[in-house]
Scaffold this motif. Structure first.
Motif, PDB file in Angstrom:
ATOM      1  N   GLU A 104      -0.122  -3.618  -8.899  1.00 34.66           N
ATOM      2  CA  GLU A 104      -0.812  -2.775  -7.925  1.00 34.66           C
ATOM      3  C   GLU A 104      -1.579  -1.655  -8.618  1.00 34.66           C
ATOM      4  OE1 GLU A 104       1.572  -0.140  -5.541  1.00 34.66           O
ATOM      5  OE2 GLU A 104       0.139  -0.171  -3.919  1.00 34.66           O
ATOM      6  N   ASP A 126       4.592  -4.778  -7.778  1.00 30.86           N
ATOM      7  CA  ASP A 126       4.314  -3.450  -7.248  1.00 30.86           C
ATOM      8  C   ASP A 126       5.362  -2.588  -7.949  1.00 30.86           C
ATOM      9  OD1 ASP A 126       4.174  -1.095  -5.907  1.00 30.86           O
ATOM     10  OD2 ASP A 126       4.314  -1.952  -3.884  1.00 30.86           O
ATOM     11  N   ASP A 129       7.229   0.820  -4.947  1.00 31.86           N
ATOM     12  CA  ASP A 129       6.810   0.672  -3.557  1.00 31.86           C
ATOM     13  C   ASP A 129       7.401   1.808  -2.732  1.00 31.86           C
ATOM     14  OD1 ASP A 129       5.740  -0.891  -1.249  1.00 31.86           O
ATOM     15  OD2 ASP A 129       7.866  -0.879  -0.718  1.00 31.86           O
ATOM     16  N   GLY A 130       6.555   2.410  -1.902  1.00 32.70           N
ATOM     17  CA  GLY A 130       7.033   3.505  -1.053  1.00 32.70           C
ATOM     18  C   GLY A 130       7.062   4.816  -1.814  1.00 32.70           C
ATOM     19  N   GLU A 292       3.242  -7.602  -2.798  1.00 30.50           N
ATOM     20  CA  GLU A 292       4.090  -6.991  -1.756  1.00 30.50           C
ATOM     21  C   GLU A 292       4.550  -8.076  -0.777  1.00 30.50           C
ATOM     22  OE1 GLU A 292       2.873  -2.328  -1.443  1.00 30.50           O
ATOM     23  OE2 GLU A 292       1.514  -3.662  -0.376  1.00 30.50           O
TER      24      GLU A 292
HETATM   25 MN    MN Z   1       3.816  -0.965  -2.132  1.00 33.36          MN
END
Ligand code: MN
Ligand code: AHG
Ligand code: MN
Length: 345
Positions: A104, A126, A129-130, A292
């Motif tokens: 990403e 990724d 993530d978050g 994702e």
């Molecule tokens: Mn993500």
């Protein structure tokens, strides 16, 4: 290890095994196993431990401890996703197991630099993530998928290796950095989905959740309802329906952590559905297909669940670009079927 032409036999997963023991145990029973996939998993789990260690220190940013050491500055904490990205690349690129990577955080395919050899696998991830959850000490994670390369061995991998549909994934999984850290992976439906919990005092992931199976129906829905005004009518119709209490069916509970890795992890264990639909701002959806949606779709299907874009199975989408977005309906089979049907009208 896992091979499309020779599907792995389901093995008993032994609770308490370390991730490494578990993978070596599996590798021994597969004729064609070269050990390359097991090595790649070790590299990913090493990266996960390094990332977990940094994540757990994120709250100490800028704090002067009794040791006299000033902990990492806020600015560096914000860059944790870049740190996670670099860590994964460093841990994997020298291992000789992958031909190319996709992340990403990196616009172009990540080539394996000379003098490192290229292997037969392709890794996409990724790294964090978050990442918006870092500041509030809520769960975040790393998501990954592994394909076999399609370009000839002996060459450097290319974009072509990365643009493969999710149905050709060899293995996928995620690491969740939460109240405890977990490594969850699958090599496909025949292999099942297995979750390992990290013991920081030992520095190992231990098998705590063998053979995870998602219930065919849950009682929780997960969507950013703040986007209601941007949705098309079909999505609003489904959200209205899922909240109705009509005798036979109770209204669903809403849970939304805002890190899909955590929302999908809860959905996998408890059942229910996580949705990120297209909206006015993101007409193709917000989430990225390759690192994702696809890996989590692969894991969820292997656990007996489903994942749809709203019009087709996520794993059947043939990607056209590395950072392509998709809409996503993922979770319990019956909940996904209801949502897709009602959204379509
Ligand atoms: Mn993500
Ligand atoms: P990332 O931190 O890798 O950019 O991903 C964030 C994603 C996903 O994890 C989460 O489900 C979604 O963004 C939340 O989006 P909204 O804030 O729009 O609800
Ligand atoms: Mn990210």
């Amino acid at each position: 290890m896992a091979n499309r032409s020779a599907a792995p036999v389901a093995l008993p997963a032994i609770p308490g095994q370390t991730l490494e023991q578990h993978l070596i145990h599996r590798q021994r029973t597969l004729d064609q196993a070269s050990g390359e996939l097991t090595s790649l998993f070790s590299q990913i789990s090493l990266a996960a431990k390094i990332i977990a260690s940094q994540v757990s220190k994120a709250g100490l940013a800028g704090i002067l401890g009794l040791t006299g050491e000033v902990n990492v500055q806020g600015e560096e904490v914000k860059k944790l996703d870049l740190f996670a990205n670099t860590t994964l690349i460093r841990c994997v690129q020298q291992g000789g197991c992958v031909a190319v990577m996709g992340s990403e955080e990196v616009e172009e395919p990540i080539a394996i630099p000379e003098p490192y050899p290229c292997g037969k696998y392709v890794l996409q991830f990724d790294p964090l993530d978050g990442s918006g959850n870092i500041d509030i000490n809520a769960s975040i994670g790393t998501i990954f998928s592994i394909h076999r390369r399609v370009t000839p061995s002996g060459t450097r991998g290319t974009l072509e290796d990365l643009l493969q549909p999710g149905r050709d994934i060899v293995a996928a999984g995620y690491v969740i950095y939460g109240s405890s850290n977990m490594f969850v992976y699958s090599m496909g439906p025949a292999d099942g989905v297995h979750g390992f919990t990290y013991d920081p005092s030992i520095g190992e992931f231990f098998l705590s959740h063998p053979n995870i199976e998602i219930p065919s129906r849950g009682d929780t829905y997960s969507i950013n309802e703040g986007n209601t005004h941007k949705w098309e009518p079909g999505v609003r119709r489904w959200v209205d329906w899922v909240k109705q209490d009509d005798g036979d069916r109770k209204a669903y509970r809403l849970r939304y952590i805002g890190a899909m890795v955590a929302d999908v992890h809860r959905t996998l264990l408890n059942g229910g559905i996580f949705v990120y639909p297209p909206d006015r701002k993101n007409p193709r959806g917000k989430l990225r297909l390759l690192y994702e949606a696809s890996p989590l779709a692969f894991v969820t299907e292997a656990a007996g669940g489903a994942a749809s874009t709203g019009s087709e199975r996520v794993l059947d989408v043939v990607p056209g670009a590395l950072h392509e977005r998709t809409s996503l309906y993922i979770g319990s089979k019956d909940d996904v079927a209801d949502a897709v049907r009602i959204v379509a009208g």
